[in-house]
Design an enzyme around this catalytic site. Sequence first.
Site, mmCIF file in Angstrom:
data_model
loop_
_atom_site.group_PDB
_atom_site.id
_atom_site.type_symbol
_atom_site.label_atom_id
_atom_site.label_comp_id
_atom_site.label_asym_id
_atom_site.label_seq_id
_atom_site.Cartn_x
_atom_site.Cartn_y
_atom_site.Cartn_z
ATOM 1 N N LYS A 1 -3.979 -45.305 -32.110
ATOM 2 C CA LYS A 1 -5.089 -43.797 -30.454
ATOM 3 C C LYS A 1 -6.256 -43.833 -31.061
ATOM 4 C CE LYS A 1 -5.391 -39.950 -28.348
ATOM 5 N NZ LYS A 1 -4.343 -38.607 -28.562
ATOM 6 N N ASP B 1 -0.994 -29.204 -23.484
ATOM 7 C CA ASP B 1 -0.447 -30.332 -22.443
ATOM 8 C C ASP B 1 0.940 -30.947 -22.467
ATOM 9 O OD1 ASP B 1 -1.725 -31.864 -20.455
ATOM 10 O OD2 ASP B 1 -2.696 -33.559 -21.903
ATOM 11 N N VAL C 1 -4.620 -46.428 -25.753
ATOM 12 C CA VAL C 1 -3.355 -46.587 -27.328
ATOM 13 C C VAL C 1 -3.263 -48.021 -27.114
ATOM 14 C CG1 VAL C 1 -1.069 -45.769 -27.626
ATOM 15 C CG2 VAL C 1 -2.528 -43.946 -26.545
ATOM 16 N N GLY D 1 -5.607 -42.198 -21.515
ATOM 17 C CA GLY D 1 -6.117 -40.734 -21.859
ATOM 18 C C GLY D 1 -7.637 -40.550 -21.722
ATOM 19 N N SER D 2 -6.875 -39.068 -21.613
ATOM 20 C CA SER D 2 -8.591 -38.658 -21.791
ATOM 21 C C SER D 2 -9.209 -38.372 -22.744
ATOM 22 C CB SER D 2 -7.960 -37.035 -21.193
ATOM 23 O OG SER D 2 -7.454 -36.297 -20.010
ATOM 24 N N PHE D 3 -8.771 -38.830 -23.620
ATOM 25 C CA PHE D 3 -9.873 -38.828 -24.599
ATOM 26 C C PHE D 3 -9.388 -40.178 -25.545
ATOM 27 C CE2 PHE D 3 -9.157 -34.005 -25.112
ATOM 28 C CZ PHE D 3 -10.243 -34.133 -24.306
ATOM 29 N N GLY D 4 -8.941 -40.660 -25.170
ATOM 30 C CA GLY D 4 -8.271 -42.371 -25.898
ATOM 31 C C GLY D 4 -7.472 -43.501 -25.461
ATOM 32 N N GLY E 1 -1.687 -47.980 -23.057
ATOM 33 C CA GLY E 1 -1.802 -46.572 -22.476
ATOM 34 C C GLY E 1 -3.557 -46.260 -22.388
#
Length: 673
Positions: A382, A491, A367, A362-365, A360
């Site tokens: 992450k 979130d 995974v 995401g916005s900041f990292g 995966g």
Amino acid sequence: MSENKFGGVLPKCIGNLSTTLTTLVIEGNQISGEILEEIGNLVNLEALAMRANHLSSGIPSNLGNLQNLVILALRRNDLQGNIPPSFGNLTKLIELYLSENNFQGQIPSHLSNCRSLIFLDLANNNLSGAIPPQLIGLSSLAIILDLSHNHLTGVLPIEVGNLRALTALDISNNLLGGEIPDSLGDCTSLIALIIGGNFFHGSIPQSIRSLGGIEEMDLSRNNLSGQILEFLTIFHSLKVLNLSYNKFQGMLPCEGVFKNATGTSIIGNNELCGGLPEFHLPNCIFKGSKRRKTNIMILSISVIFGVLGTSLFLALICLFRLKKKVNKPVSSLTNDSHSNVSYGTLLKATDGFSSMSLIGVGSFGSVYRGILEGDGTIVAVKVLHLMRRGALKGFIVECEALRNIRHRNLLKILTVCSSIDYQGNDFKALVYQFMDNGNLERWLHPNTTSSHRNELPKKLNFIWRINIAIDVASALDYLHHRCHIPIVHCDLKPSNVLLDAQMVAHVGDFGLAKFLLGSSPNILANQMSSMGLRGTIGYAPPEYAMGCEVSREGDIYSYGILLLEMFTGLSPIDDKFGDNLTLRSFVMAALSERALEITDHILLLERESRFDPNSPESNDIFQECLVMVYNIGVACSNEVPIRRMSISGVANQLQKTREKLFALGFQEQDELP
């Protein structure tokens, strides 16, 4: 042309303006796009001000051609990239404003060439690395040096003592450490000294007594220790003193600024005593009293040893052996068996952070799935994208949130890694318990989840959706009402709901979380304020877009949208929802006669397979349960916060719905999807 409503992008013909032009001011408009290279042609500009627009991209390096610039103001835009080294050519520059953007990388040491600079504002960016000694020692700085709210590391260079004419120094909310240098006492013109929210340790240097004109001093949220120095009481100009959340000890003075309980903050220093009653500190125990108590204690212990003798001796031996067995170091955040995981360990566990291990983004990292050496534990790693604005603050907030919460429906963190990779770059990662069934997003939209398009379609039946909805409601109820410090997640969405092997839901990703109590010892709630709108488009409540504070009701709105998405199978940003139609209004229009028409086809297929079409009673109860769920989702996503359901009410209603399903023949032990 400032303070108008000009929009669009800057026209390239701006570079054709007269080269004798000295001032160009377009502040406070709605201009977007990039800063044009053509502006570099206006070589006689003395003032260039484009503050408070929507300018993005990087700064063209040829702005360094404007060697007559005296003022350059670009604050409050969306500018990014590095601060150009060519700014070192602006040797006549007096004022430089670059704050509230998204600049990254290190502060260029070339700025020290601007030897006329008296005002430098680089606050609220994503700058990292050490403070250049050449810059901090620039003796021309005479008004403000503001480097606050960045990710600066290292120590405060001793060259800071060269700032003898500076009136305000703000380096707060960075990652600076070490001791406060004695040379800071040479900054004798300081009126404001703000260094809170760092990792400074040691005592306040005696040299600070030279700052006789200081009016505001903030040393809070560091690791400073020792006794509070008496000379602070003779600073007659000092009006605001913040020493909170350090490790100061001893008696609090009662004179000078310490007479003002509203202007002085000392909370979070658990070893202080005395002071005015308004500070609510314990009374100090003086040495004489301590000595008498010590003598009495020694006498008592002697008597006890005389009476107990050998028995006490043997008991102490037993206790010592027991302590050796059980007194292992415990981290308040990490699982003992996985403490101190290194970068190399995670690199090996994830096969070099390979794309095959990626599960995966995401916005900041990103995974990754990993297997730890030794015990073979399967984990989710992450890895933070530290160059993205807000990633580091999100990491700190997530660590702080997960340190304080324990619940079966919250994602369990095993450990963290804060290190340096093999290229010398900062590396930060969170290591979680691996969730075998991925996130809810993959189950609701299996054909649109980019990294899993080859998977077979996921099928969540009615009872599993209800169970997941109850699990998420339980997690929110815990965060909002049962934590020592209430937490707003900020979130909530399907990709942040993780499912374990038994399909139990766990809420994760606390990078945008906020602690509700402003007076709590947690310092991180306010550090996130520069990150802009909290949440994800479609799930964030409308009041957040209007600048309202985050709240429990905001999470409930996100939960309502999540619930509607779970049972319709439609994302809130689906193409069918235009300007005048939302997921909520779409569901409201179908209640209650057309509830089946808007329901996920997987649930309709389940209905057909379970119930005889000639049994209207069962079909009616099935539809009634659907309507109950939709009503909950609509009530939670009301546009008016105070009209939203309470999360405890949500859980109760969903449990009643589940009981109706049980009566229809659904079982909690239904086969796992």
